[in-house]
Design a protein around this motif. Structure first.
Motif, short mmCIF file in Angstrom:
data_model
loop_
_atom_site.label_atom_id
_atom_site.label_comp_id
_atom_site.label_asym_id
_atom_site.label_seq_id
_atom_site.Cartn_x
_atom_site.Cartn_y
_atom_site.Cartn_z
N LYS A 119 -16.33 11.67 15.02
CA LYS A 119 -17.48 11.02 15.66
C LYS A 119 -17.06 10.43 17.01
N ALA A 120 -15.86 9.85 17.04
CA ALA A 120 -15.42 9.16 18.24
C ALA A 120 -14.96 10.12 19.33
N TYR A 121 -14.28 11.19 18.94
CA TYR A 121 -13.57 11.99 19.95
C TYR A 121 -14.10 13.38 20.19
N ILE A 122 -14.89 13.92 19.26
CA ILE A 122 -15.21 15.35 19.38
C ILE A 122 -15.99 15.65 20.65
N GLY A 123 -16.83 14.73 21.06
CA GLY A 123 -17.61 14.94 22.28
C GLY A 123 -16.71 15.10 23.49
N THR A 124 -15.78 14.16 23.68
CA THR A 124 -14.88 14.21 24.84
C THR A 124 -13.93 15.40 24.75
N GLY A 155 -15.62 18.58 25.73
CA GLY A 155 -16.39 18.50 26.96
C GLY A 155 -17.89 18.45 26.71
N GLY A 156 -18.26 17.86 25.58
CA GLY A 156 -19.68 17.67 25.30
C GLY A 156 -20.34 18.85 24.61
N VAL A 157 -19.58 19.93 24.34
CA VAL A 157 -20.18 21.11 23.69
C VAL A 157 -20.56 20.76 22.25
N ILE A 158 -19.60 20.13 21.53
CA ILE A 158 -19.91 19.67 20.17
C ILE A 158 -20.05 18.15 20.24
N THR A 159 -21.17 17.66 19.79
CA THR A 159 -21.38 16.21 19.87
C THR A 159 -21.05 15.56 18.54
N SER A 160 -21.07 14.22 18.57
CA SER A 160 -20.71 13.48 17.36
C SER A 160 -21.70 13.74 16.23
#
Lengths: 234, 303
Positions: B259-264, B267-272
């Motif tokens: 939840k915390a890191y997947i977005g960064t 590069g925003g392709v997979i969001t939290s």
């Protein structure tokens, strides 16, 4: 001590035991022999409450066993060594022995009986911390017997203790049964190895497809032509 | 905030959620271990615990007692619910039907509890009130740390119970071989009922942890939580008590970190919002590699 009177047992539509009566007197070794599927195991299961008879009675020292919950049979001084050993494979040898004394509330007595088991079966002492599932068939049989003796039973029901064992181990198992007998424990022994069973028993019953075909002194049956032909391969 | 501290904070959050998953997963795994049934209603036992808290917390407060003591009522209610579900539904079906009938019964029981609760309490969330007032320690909330400590204590107690007590030995015996256990003098049906009671009591503790965090209950609160805990139990190796603990903690940590890191990281392709998908993807991968789960073994199964 144990009187089974005219019991009938069915598995669904299959009428497996059709009116079997037998008695076991205090201090005897009584053998129940017969072919595979004759109903030997079913009779032992019915005595120890794992199965219920549809009719007939089982009297044990004045107690009607049909009225006793199967988990309470062991409290009456009756232990059962099941066919195929049924040790708890995911418990250690020592935990299995403790399970044998599950009903005991006397830890000192339990420890004493565990020590006695190790004296009687030195192989188990070597493997006390090992999971029972890693033991050989013979060792598992020893464990199953030791476990049944943990409550100091007056009678032991033994179901095919020699099954799947090497001739040497079969001899050992039978000599243990003899020594239990000498220690005053009554034994009801179910065996396919008729020759061995008859050689140590006082009396025996021959079971054929759900009924008693013959009964008598084990020594007489051992010399009986019909028994020799059907069960002793001679 | 310092990135390292942020990471530690996410990790601790993961441990908190993981403790809840682990407690619930234990209920699944214990029942599975003893009667080979996936108790789909187990997640709803959390809801039963949650509503018990919602109703008893005000009573506790009114009586001048600490609010969290309401967990005693939740434990009792959940244990009774577990025993009733086993005695009234599962046990009769088990004696007559096959495993599939039992499984369907479990699903039916889950729906019955959820919808029954909705009829009784309505569909709106209900507030639980403050269970704990604890100071924060550094960047960590007191409730979070308490949840982790409480979870660890309960799990240690359970391990001792299962391995060191007579009752625990009886449970293990029944789970492995019901006939042999009976011959040793273990009352099988009673042991199964006790297993349900213990598993459900753990769900009650989990509901306390959940309510301490979210302060409200809904009739469906147990379904997603239950499903993830079930995943945790399977991931760790269903039927294996330490497996449920490991699986629960693992799922909680993975969920929190993703939840915390997947977005960064992507590069925003997979969001939290995908964190649940990641949890289930991990389950699939683990089961492909090790079908019995991380601590599970097929060696124990008899042929």
């Amino acid at each position: 001590m144990l009187t089974v009177k005219d019991i009938h047992v069915s598995y669904g539509a299959i009428h497996a035991i059709k009116g079997v009566s037998l008695t076991v007197n205090d201090g005897e070794i009584v053998s129940l022999i017969g072919a595979n599927g004759a109903g030997k195991t079913t009779i032992l299961h019915t005595i120890s409450g794992l199965l219920r008879a549809s009719s007939g009675s089982i009297d044990y020292n004045g107690t009607d066993l049909a009225k006793v919950h199967p988990s309470k049979i062991i409290n009456l001084g009756m232990a059962h060594v099941p066919e195929g050993r049924h040790v708890f494979t995911r418990m250690t040898v020592e935990e299995n022995l403790r399970m044998g004394a599950f009903i005991s509330n006397n830890p000192a007595k339990v420890s004493e009986n565990i020590d006695r088991s190790y004296q009687r079966f030195p192989r188990l002492a070597e493997r006390r911390k090992q999971f029972a599932g890693t033991l050989s068939g013979g060792e598992q049989q020893m464990l199953a017997m030791a476990r049944a003796l943990m409550t100091d039973p007056r009678i032991v029901l033994m179901d095919e203790p020699s099954m799947g064992l090497s001739p040497l181990l079969v001899k050992e198992v039978f000599s243990i049964i003899k020594s239990l007998h000498e220690a005053g424990i009554t034994v009801l022994l179910v065996e396919q190895n008729a020759k061995m069973a008859l050689s140590i028993a006082d009396r025996a019953y021959v079971l054929e497809t759900g009924h008693i075909a013959m009964e008598g002194r084990a020594a007489d049956l051992l010399n009986d032509d019909k028994v020799r032909q059907a069960y002793l391969g001679a | 905030m310092n990135p390292f501290l942020l990471f530690i904070q996410q990790l601790v959050n993961g441990l908190r959620v993981g403790s809840i998953y682990a407690l619930v997963a234990l209920g699944y795994t214990m029942v599975y271990g003893i009667i080979r049934l996936i108790n789909f209603a187990h997640g709803d036992f959390i809801m039963v615990g949650g509503y018990t808290l919602a109703f008893t917390v005000p009573l506790m407060v009114a009586a001048g007692m600490p609010a969290w003591l309401a967990v005693v009522a939740a434990i009792i209610t959940c244990a009774i619910t577990g025993i009733l579900v086993e005695k009234l539904a599962y046990s009769p079906v088990r004696r007559r039907g096959n495993r599939m009938s039992s499984l369907i019964t479990a699903i039916a029981m889950s729906l019955l509890l959820e919808n029954g609760a909705q009829v009784l309490f309505g569909a709106n969330p209900r507030g639980v009130g403050t269970l704990f007032t604890l100071p924060n320690i550094g960047v960590f909330s007191g409730t979070t740390l308490l949840t982790i400590v409480l979870g660890a204590l309960v799990m240690i107690a359970l391990q001792l119970f299962v391995n060191k007590t007579k009752m625990g030995r009886g449970m293990r015996a029944v789970s492995e071989d019901k006939e042999a256990a009976t011959l040793m003098g273990v009352h099988v049906n009673r042991t199964i009922a006790i297993t349900f009671a213990v598993g459900s009591a753990l769900a009650a503790v989990a509901s306390l942890m959940y309510c301490a965090q979210y302060n409200q209950v809904t009739t469906t609160m147990g379904s997603m939580l239950g499903l993830k805990a079930f995943v945790a139990a399977v991931l760790g190796g269903i039927g294996v008590v330490p497996g449920a603990m490991l699986g629960g903690i693992l799922i909680g940590v993975v969920e929190s970190l993703s939840k915390a890191y997947i977005g960064t990281l992507t590069g925003g392709v997979i969001t939290s919002a995908f964190s649940d998908a990641i949890v289930f993807a991990i389950l699939i991968v683990v089961l492909l590699v090790k079908p019995a789960g991380i601590l599970g073994s097929n060696a124990g199964e008899k042929v």
